[in-house]
Design an enzyme around this catalytic site. Structure first.
Site, PDB file in Angstrom:
ATOM      1  N   HIS A  54      12.901 -10.059  -8.462  1.00 13.43           N
ATOM      2  CA  HIS A  54      12.395  -8.922  -7.686  1.00 13.43           C
ATOM      3  C   HIS A  54      11.685  -7.976  -8.650  1.00 13.43           C
ATOM      4  O   HIS A  54      12.287  -7.027  -9.146  1.00 13.43           O
ATOM      5  CB  HIS A  54      13.585  -8.224  -7.006  1.00 13.43           C
ATOM      6  CG  HIS A  54      13.198  -7.193  -6.001  1.00 13.43           C
ATOM      7  ND1 HIS A  54      13.962  -6.927  -4.885  1.00 13.43           N
ATOM      8  CD2 HIS A  54      12.143  -6.359  -5.931  1.00 13.43           C
ATOM      9  CE1 HIS A  54      13.382  -5.971  -4.184  1.00 13.43           C
ATOM     10  NE2 HIS A  54      12.276  -5.601  -4.802  1.00 13.43           N
ATOM     11  N   ARG A  56       9.974  -4.962  -9.633  1.00 18.21           N
ATOM     12  CA  ARG A  56       9.706  -3.650  -9.020  1.00 18.21           C
ATOM     13  C   ARG A  56       8.558  -2.995  -9.754  1.00 18.21           C
ATOM     14  O   ARG A  56       8.265  -3.336 -10.908  1.00 18.21           O
ATOM     15  CB  ARG A  56      10.961  -2.786  -9.074  1.00 18.21           C
ATOM     16  CG  ARG A  56      12.032  -3.291  -8.132  1.00 18.21           C
ATOM     17  CD  ARG A  56      13.287  -2.441  -8.156  1.00 18.21           C
ATOM     18  NE  ARG A  56      14.333  -3.086  -7.400  1.00 18.21           N
ATOM     19  CZ  ARG A  56      14.599  -2.851  -6.120  1.00 18.21           C
ATOM     20  NH1 ARG A  56      13.899  -1.970  -5.451  1.00 18.21           N
ATOM     21  NH2 ARG A  56      15.577  -3.500  -5.505  1.00 18.21           N
ATOM     22  N   GLU A  81      10.749 -11.577  -4.511  1.00 15.63           N
ATOM     23  CA  GLU A  81      10.914 -10.503  -3.532  1.00 15.63           C
ATOM     24  C   GLU A  81      10.133  -9.277  -3.962  1.00 15.63           C
ATOM     25  O   GLU A  81       9.994  -9.031  -5.161  1.00 15.63           O
ATOM     26  CB  GLU A  81      12.362  -9.996  -3.493  1.00 15.63           C
ATOM     27  CG  GLU A  81      13.416 -10.981  -3.272  1.00 15.63           C
ATOM     28  CD  GLU A  81      14.791 -10.338  -3.490  1.00 15.63           C
ATOM     29  OE1 GLU A  81      15.737 -10.950  -2.997  1.00 15.63           O
ATOM     30  OE2 GLU A  81      14.919  -9.279  -4.140  1.00 15.63           O
ATOM     31  N   THR A 111      18.222   0.099  -5.166  1.00 16.23           N
ATOM     32  CA  THR A 111      18.217  -1.290  -4.710  1.00 16.23           C
ATOM     33  C   THR A 111      17.689  -1.296  -3.279  1.00 16.23           C
ATOM     34  O   THR A 111      17.508  -0.239  -2.682  1.00 16.23           O
ATOM     35  CB  THR A 111      19.627  -1.905  -4.802  1.00 16.23           C
ATOM     36  OG1 THR A 111      19.569  -3.287  -4.443  1.00 16.23           O
ATOM     37  CG2 THR A 111      20.625  -1.191  -3.904  1.00 16.23           C
ATOM     38  N   HIS A 201      22.434  -9.498  -0.137  1.00 15.01           N
ATOM     39  CA  HIS A 201      22.803  -8.161  -0.614  1.00 15.01           C
ATOM     40  C   HIS A 201      24.311  -7.975  -0.551  1.00 15.01           C
ATOM     41  O   HIS A 201      24.902  -8.094   0.510  1.00 15.01           O
ATOM     42  CB  HIS A 201      22.123  -7.020   0.159  1.00 15.01           C
ATOM     43  CG  HIS A 201      21.630  -5.981  -0.799  1.00 15.01           C
ATOM     44  ND1 HIS A 201      22.464  -5.063  -1.379  1.00 15.01           N
ATOM     45  CD2 HIS A 201      20.420  -5.779  -1.347  1.00 15.01           C
ATOM     46  CE1 HIS A 201      21.764  -4.328  -2.215  1.00 15.01           C
ATOM     47  NE2 HIS A 201      20.522  -4.738  -2.230  1.00 15.01           N
TER      48      HIS A 201
HETATM   49  N1  PXP Z   1      17.930  -9.552  -1.252  1.00 16.84           N
HETATM   50  C1  PXP Z   1      17.111  -8.528  -1.567  1.00 16.84           C
HETATM   51  C2  PXP Z   1      15.911  -8.291  -0.715  1.00 16.84           C
HETATM   52  C3  PXP Z   1      17.365  -7.717  -2.693  1.00 16.84           C
HETATM   53  O1  PXP Z   1      16.534  -6.715  -2.997  1.00 16.84           O
HETATM   54  C4  PXP Z   1      18.483  -7.998  -3.495  1.00 16.84           C
HETATM   55  C5  PXP Z   1      18.733  -7.187  -4.716  1.00 16.84           C
HETATM   56  O2  PXP Z   1      17.658  -7.295  -5.600  1.00 16.84           O
HETATM   57  C6  PXP Z   1      19.309  -9.078  -3.131  1.00 16.84           C
HETATM   58  C7  PXP Z   1      19.014  -9.827  -1.997  1.00 16.84           C
HETATM   59  C8  PXP Z   1      20.525  -9.447  -3.922  1.00 16.84           C
HETATM   60  O3  PXP Z   1      21.482  -8.432  -3.773  1.00 16.84           O
HETATM   61  P1  PXP Z   1      22.741  -8.406  -4.729  1.00 16.84           P
HETATM   62  O4  PXP Z   1      22.221  -8.128  -6.108  1.00 16.84           O
HETATM   63  O5  PXP Z   1      23.589  -7.299  -4.178  1.00 16.84           O
HETATM   64  O6  PXP Z   1      23.408  -9.742  -4.645  1.00 16.84           O
END
Ligand code: PXP
Length: 258
Positions: A54, A56, A81, A111, A201
């Site tokens: 991801h 950012r 992502e 986050t 998440h």
């Molecule tokens: N899905 C998305 C869209 C996220 O932004 C994140 C965190 O970067 C996750 C899943 C994964 O979440 P976690 O790190 O809490 O497992």
């Protein structure tokens, strides 16, 4: 809807390991320890089905350059992502991962903590989804469990949604049946709209098995924070095995139960 009933769908959920936290540790000191690309390759070797990153805008964990370095190196699925700002779109169209998950996160957000308003952003998202699909990239839209948002997600032409599981994780310890209910309903509704469903998440060794047992049609879970934290105790190889065993429990599993 009776939350004790399980769906009559058999499919094996894939585990995509989000390696952002590995980059956070690396960035704390400069240099290249731990090596994010090597960790990604090892996750695949240890049984992960995919890698998620991801990037950012502030590049505080995964950097745009990391994403380019991962291009073509992975033997498993690659999921990127992010918020589809122009710089992000240029990156993903260059790297062409298997899947792009569109997330409406603010620039400085700690986050991702909410899904898209697919009503307000329907036309914007439709254009983005179209561009990605023309490049052969599968799309997923991060959403909550609101059925109207899911119905509108389908109108954008996206292949999948990713259900934001933060609320499930928060409620799990007090009342897991109540926690799963809106997610089961949302997943079933999404399927009826022709969408495939991912989830992510705050999923962890504590709450993942129940989630998948209740919603076996989930195509993919992407897990970062808890998994990388567990790896401090169990090591990466064992940790990935433990998470896979939550998804596909079998006799003789030695998964630690927190
Ligand atoms: N899905 C998305 C869209 C996220 O932004 C994140 C965190 O970067 C996750 C899943 C994964 O979440 P976690 O790190 O809490 O497992």
């Amino acid at each position: 809807m009776n939350s004790e009933k399980t769906e009559n769908v058999s499919s094996v959920t894939k585990l995509s390991v989000n390696i952002n936290k590995v980059a956070t540790i690396r960035n704390a000191r400069g240099g290249n320890i731990p090596d994010v690309v090597q960790v990604a390759l090892d996750c695949g070797k240890f049984g992960a089905d995919g890698i998620t990153v991801h990037p950012r805008p502030d590049e505080r964990h995964i950097r745009y350059e990391d994403v380019r370095l991962l291009r073509g190196r992975l033997a498993v699925e690659f999921n990127i992502e992010g918020n589809p700002v122009s710089r992000f779109m240029r990156l993903v169209l260059e790297v062409k991962p298997h899947q792009v998950t569109l997330v409406p996160d603010e620039a400085g957000a700690l986050t991702s903590d909410a899904g898209w308003n697919t009503v307000t952003h329907c036309s914007f998202l439709s254009d983005i989804v179209k561009g990605l699909k023309q490049s052969g990239i599968r799309t997923s839209l991060f959403t909550g469990t609101d059925l109207r948002m899911i119905e509108n997600a389908a109108k954008t032409g996206t292949d999948r949604i990713e259900l934001y599981t933060g609320p499930y994780a928060r409620q799990y310890a007090q009342d897991r049946e109540a926690a799963i209910r809106p997610f089961r309903e949302a997943a079933l509704f999404a399927l009826s709209c022709g969408l495939e469903v991912n989830a992510g998440h705050d999923l962890s060794l504590a709450n993942l098995r129940y989630f998948i047992a209740q919603i076996p049609s989930i195509k993919e879970v992407s897990i970062g924070h808890a998994l990388i934290s567990d790896a401090l105790y169990y090591g990466l190889e064992k940790t990935i095995r433990y998470y896979k065993e939550q998804i596909e429990p079998a006799a003789g599993d030695d998964v630690p139960q927190p």
